[in-house]
Structures are given as structure tokens and as C-alpha cells.
Enzyme design. Structure first.
Site, short mmCIF file in Angstrom:
data_model
loop_
_atom_site.label_atom_id
_atom_site.label_comp_id
_atom_site.label_asym_id
_atom_site.label_seq_id
_atom_site.Cartn_x
_atom_site.Cartn_y
_atom_site.Cartn_z
N THR A 1 0.77 -1.02 -0.02
CA THR A 1 0.05 0.14 0.00
C THR A 1 0.71 1.15 0.00
O THR A 1 0.75 2.09 -0.79
CB THR A 1 -0.88 -0.26 1.04
OG1 THR A 1 -1.81 -1.07 0.93
CG2 THR A 1 -1.69 1.53 1.45
N ASN B 1 -6.00 -9.01 -7.98
CA ASN B 1 -6.19 -9.88 -6.86
C ASN B 1 -7.60 -10.43 -6.68
O ASN B 1 -7.79 -11.12 -5.91
CB ASN B 1 -5.71 -8.96 -5.68
CG ASN B 1 -6.67 -7.52 -5.75
OD1 ASN B 1 -6.22 -7.01 -6.86
ND2 ASN B 1 -7.41 -7.50 -4.89
N SER C 1 4.86 -7.06 -1.70
CA SER C 1 4.71 -7.10 -0.28
C SER C 1 5.00 -8.34 0.37
O SER C 1 4.79 -9.47 -0.35
CB SER C 1 3.04 -6.92 -0.23
OG SER C 1 2.82 -7.00 1.23
N HIS D 1 3.98 -9.99 3.09
CA HIS D 1 2.90 -11.09 3.75
C HIS D 1 2.29 -12.00 2.60
O HIS D 1 1.47 -12.85 3.16
CB HIS D 1 2.22 -10.36 4.86
CG HIS D 1 1.00 -9.51 4.05
ND1 HIS D 1 -0.35 -9.90 4.23
CD2 HIS D 1 1.12 -8.39 3.58
CE1 HIS D 1 -1.09 -8.91 3.42
NE2 HIS D 1 -0.39 -7.75 3.27
N CYS E 1 -9.34 -7.13 0.84
CA CYS E 1 -9.23 -5.51 1.17
C CYS E 1 -10.42 -4.70 1.25
O CYS E 1 -10.36 -3.46 1.65
CB CYS E 1 -8.07 -4.95 0.17
SG CYS E 1 -6.42 -6.04 0.14
N1 PMP Z 1 -2.11 -4.64 -4.34
C1 PMP Z 1 -2.69 -5.75 -4.58
C2 PMP Z 1 -2.86 -6.28 -5.80
C3 PMP Z 1 -2.83 -6.45 -3.31
O1 PMP Z 1 -3.37 -7.73 -3.30
C4 PMP Z 1 -2.73 -5.97 -2.05
C5 PMP Z 1 -3.00 -6.75 -0.82
N2 PMP Z 1 -4.42 -6.93 -0.74
C6 PMP Z 1 -1.94 -4.70 -1.93
C7 PMP Z 1 -1.68 -4.02 -3.12
C8 PMP Z 1 -1.49 -3.98 -0.55
O2 PMP Z 1 -0.52 -4.84 0.00
P1 PMP Z 1 -0.13 -4.49 1.58
O3 PMP Z 1 -1.01 -5.25 2.29
O4 PMP Z 1 1.08 -4.92 1.81
O5 PMP Z 1 -0.29 -3.05 1.76
#
Ligand code: PMP
Length: 376
Positions: free
Chosen positions: A71, A150, A200, A202, A324
Site C-alpha cells: 500500500t 487480486n 509485499s 506477507h 481489502c
Molecule cells: N496490491 C495488491 C494487488 C494486493 O492484493 C494488495 C493486498 N491485498 C496490496 C496491493 C496491498 O498490500 P499490503 O497489504 O502490503 O499493503
């Protein structure tokens, strides 16, 4: 027993990552900016992670900066480029299926006077390089496009698009949110023609709260977080060395098995899709040639959230659309032509190469039962 099929939301940290983080906290807790030995020891571990991760994307270590997650990396890419080049060039082109961390950031820039053009998939649910080229012009400072969606697993034509855009407009900065592709597909910055990428930890069995941004040498980015000039001033704030050590450990573990795991995931996806053929009311929303790690389906007339909680009562964890968006329907499925009741009943199953057929069986059984019992 629980069956965890929500790996696009987050993954279980691997032992190597946990061990690396714990070791840093117990034994190597210096501030990497400190000039004494304890600082240097922390710096050395951070350097190693930086090298492992930079190598994994075919980049030089000096171009990789740690952040708090994708993010933040995405915010830095968009706001940073807008800050550095936006005085003269006021247009930003993104895909219409971006994660909120790109989409909402672009919207915020819109309120600051930027024009944002969102390029949609065509009626066939696919995206085309030509559409992005046509959306760009001499006034465009940034093109941002994710590698793997995603919500559906659709793989965007990033390489072709970036190459085509660079041919016409060499000065446009290209950014790719590689979060759902990194360590699943090969991600190589030069082959992709990417000036900036976001990743990222995680999502690759690292720990939440750390990510990275690659910024090609020569590309200027105005920092979003200012302060003590850590990460060469690109991202101030004391680096989270335990999380960074864990990120490196997770990346080092996964890198050698990208293609092997991809094949395994493909096998699991086709196993699941085969099983789902016999299940009443189920339709598949993901493209056949999408990432095998993300499978989006709809159980006709059964609302996602109700079904999700029924599955949960059977010990099976999936997501409705994107984790998200937390219950809020995103417009992304609609962009892919999945609308109305079908979108309302969308479930996202996201696997790893370690997911077992038995786990998928358990999901299918629970889904069948849910289809009978859940109404509305
Ligand atoms: N971009 C995509 C395509 C994601 O799937 C996610 C996480 N859901 C993020 C960005 C955000 O990543 P983070 O959780 O490390 O902030």
C-alpha cells in the site's frame, strides 16, 4: 481442522521468516542507522535481505527500498511520480482493475488537478496494450498497471503494454503492482520494462507490515514520508529489521521453486474446477489462463458474505471478492463483465502450492451443503 483458502489476502509466515524475525528481535536489535557495532550488525542483515530481494527481480540492490507494505509502495509510486514530474505532466493512466491502494491514490491525485484515465478490459474481459498506448500522450507522467488481479487472477499484459508505451512515449514512467505475481510468476524489472515495482512480504509467507519498492536509477520520486533520510531519503523512518530479515528469508526460500510451484498450483486449480463442474449453480469468474493461485467463482443466488460465513462454520476460509474491500463490493468484477447477482455471490478461493486436494474437497463439500442451506 481449518482449511485456509485465502492466500491472496495473506499467507502463513514460513518458519524461516519467523525464525529470522525472532532472531533479530532477540539478538540483533540495533538501529541500522547507528554507527556502532550493534547498528552495523543490523545493517548487514538488512543488506542481505535487500540483495536477495533485488536479485529475485533482476535489479541492483541500490534500487530497492523497504516500505511498510505494498500500500505504501503504491502510494509512493503514484504520489512520488506526480510530485516529481507533475508540474509539467498532469496525466496518469492506470488500469481500471487496480487494487484500492493504486485506484484511491489516483483519485486523490485527481482532486489535486491530475487527469486520471482508467483503461478497462474489453468485452472479452481482456486488456490490450493498444488501449493503454491510446490512453497515453505527451502530457502523461505515469502508467500504472498491476501484474495479476487480486480478485480474479487475471494476468494483465504488462510486458507488452510497457514495451509498446515506451516505444511511443519513452519518458512515461511505468509502475507495476506485482503483489499477486511476485514469487508466483517470474518478475524481472528489465524484461518487464518496469521503472517502478511494488511488492509485499506477507503475500509470500513473510510477515505483515513490510514491503519494498524498486525504483530504476534515474527515475525521480518525491518522498511521501520525510524525516531521518533512511532508505536514502526515499522512505524515512527506522527500518523494521525483524520484518525485513523475515522478508529476505521468505524470498530466498521461494525463489528457486517458482515454476515448480506454479505447475502444482495449475494442477490444483484444474482439480478444483473439475470438481466444481458437478456442483449446482456454480459458475467460474476467473479466466482459464489466469493465475492458478486465484480462483473466483459464484454460487448463483447465494450472497457472498452469507456463504462465506457458512463455509467458515465448516472450517473453510475463503474471501468474498477482495479481502481489502471488507464487505464493500469493489467495481473490479464489474470491469470484467461480472455484474448483478453473479457479482453479489462471488467468492475468491486463493491457494498455495501446499494446498492439498483434500482441502479442496472439503471446500467443495461445504459449498454444496451451503448451496442447499443458504438462501439469500
Ligand atoms: N496490491 C495488491 C494487488 C494486493 O492484493 C494488495 C493486498 N491485498 C496490496 C496491493 C496491498 O498490500 P499490503 O497489504 O502490503 O499493503
Amino acid at each position: 481442522m481449518s482449511v485456509y483458502l485465502d492466500n491472496a489476502a495473506t499467507t502463513k509466515p514460513c518458519e524461516e521468516a519467523v525464525d529470522a524475525a525472532v532472531k533479530m528481535m532477540r539478538e540483533n536489535y540495533g538501529n541500522p542507522s547507528s554507527l556502532h557495532r550493534a547498528g552495523l550488525d543490523a545493517q548487514l542483515v538488512m543488506d542481505k535481505s535487500r540483495k536477495v530481494i533485488a536479485d529475485s527481480i533482476g535489479a541492483d540492490s541500490s534500487c530497492l527500498y523497504f516500505t511498510s507494505g505494498a500500500t505504501e509502495s503504491n502510494n509512493l509510486a503514484l504520489r512520488g511520480i506526480a510530485g516529481a514530474y507533475g508540474k509539467r505532466k498532469k496525466k496518469i493512466v492506470i488500469s481500471a482493475v487496480e487494487h484500492a491502494s493504486v485506484d484511491e491514490t489516483a483519485s486523490a491525485l485527481e482532486t489535486q488537478g491530475f487527469e486520471v484515465v482508467r483503461v478497462s478490459p474489453r468485452d472479452d474481459g481482456r486488456m490490450y496494450a493498444a488501449d493503454f498506448v491510446n490512453a497515453c500522450d505527451e502530457n502523461t507522467c505515469l502508467l500504472s498497471m498491476m501484474l495479476v488481479n487480486n480478485e480474479t487472477g487475471y494476468i494483465l499484459p504488462v510486458k507488452d503494454t510497457f514495451a509498446a508505451v515506451k516505444r511511443r512515449f519513452p519518458d512515461i514512467v511505468t509502475h507495476c503492482d506485482c503483489v499477486q505475481g511476485y514469487m508466483k510468476l517470474p518478475v524481472k524489472v528489465t524484461a518487464m520494462n518496469a521503472d517502478i515495482i511494488s511488492i509485499s512480504a506477507h503475500k509470500i509467507h513473510g510477515i505483515k507490515g513490510v514491503g519494498a519498492i524498486y525504483i530504476k536509477k534515474g527515475v525521480r520520486v518525491t518522498p511521501v514520508i520525510t524525516g531521518g533520510k533512511q532508505e536514502k531519503g526515499i522512505r524515512s523512518g527506522t527500518e523494521s529489521t525483524p520484518l525485513i530479515a523475515a522478508f529476505g528469508a521468505a524470498a530466498e526460500k521461494l525463489l528457486p521453486t517458482i515454476s515448480e510451484r506454479y505447475k502444482t498450483a495449475e494442477g490444483l486449480k484444474s482439480y478444483l474446477l473439475d470438481k466444481l463442474k458437478d456442483v449446482e449453480g456454480v459458475s467460474v469468474n476467473s479466466p482459464e489462463d489466469g493465475s492458478p493461485y486465484v480462483i473466483n467463482i459464484s454460487a448463483e443466488g447465494r450472497r457472498s458474505e452469507i456463504m462465506l460465513h457458512f463455509l467458515e462454520s465448516k472450517g473453510v476460509y475463503v474471501s468474498s471478492g477482495s479481502a481489502c474491500s471488507k464487505g464493500q463490493q469493489s467495481g473490479v468484477l464489474g470491469e470484467f463483465g461480472i455484474t448483478g447477482k453473479r457479482a453479489d455471490s462471488a467468492l475468491r478461493v486463493s491457494i498455495t502450492a501446499e494446498t492439498t486436494q483434500q482441502e479442496l474437497d472439503a471446500f467443495v463439500e461445504a459449498l454444496k451443503e451451503g448451496y442447499e442451506k443458504v438462501r439469500g
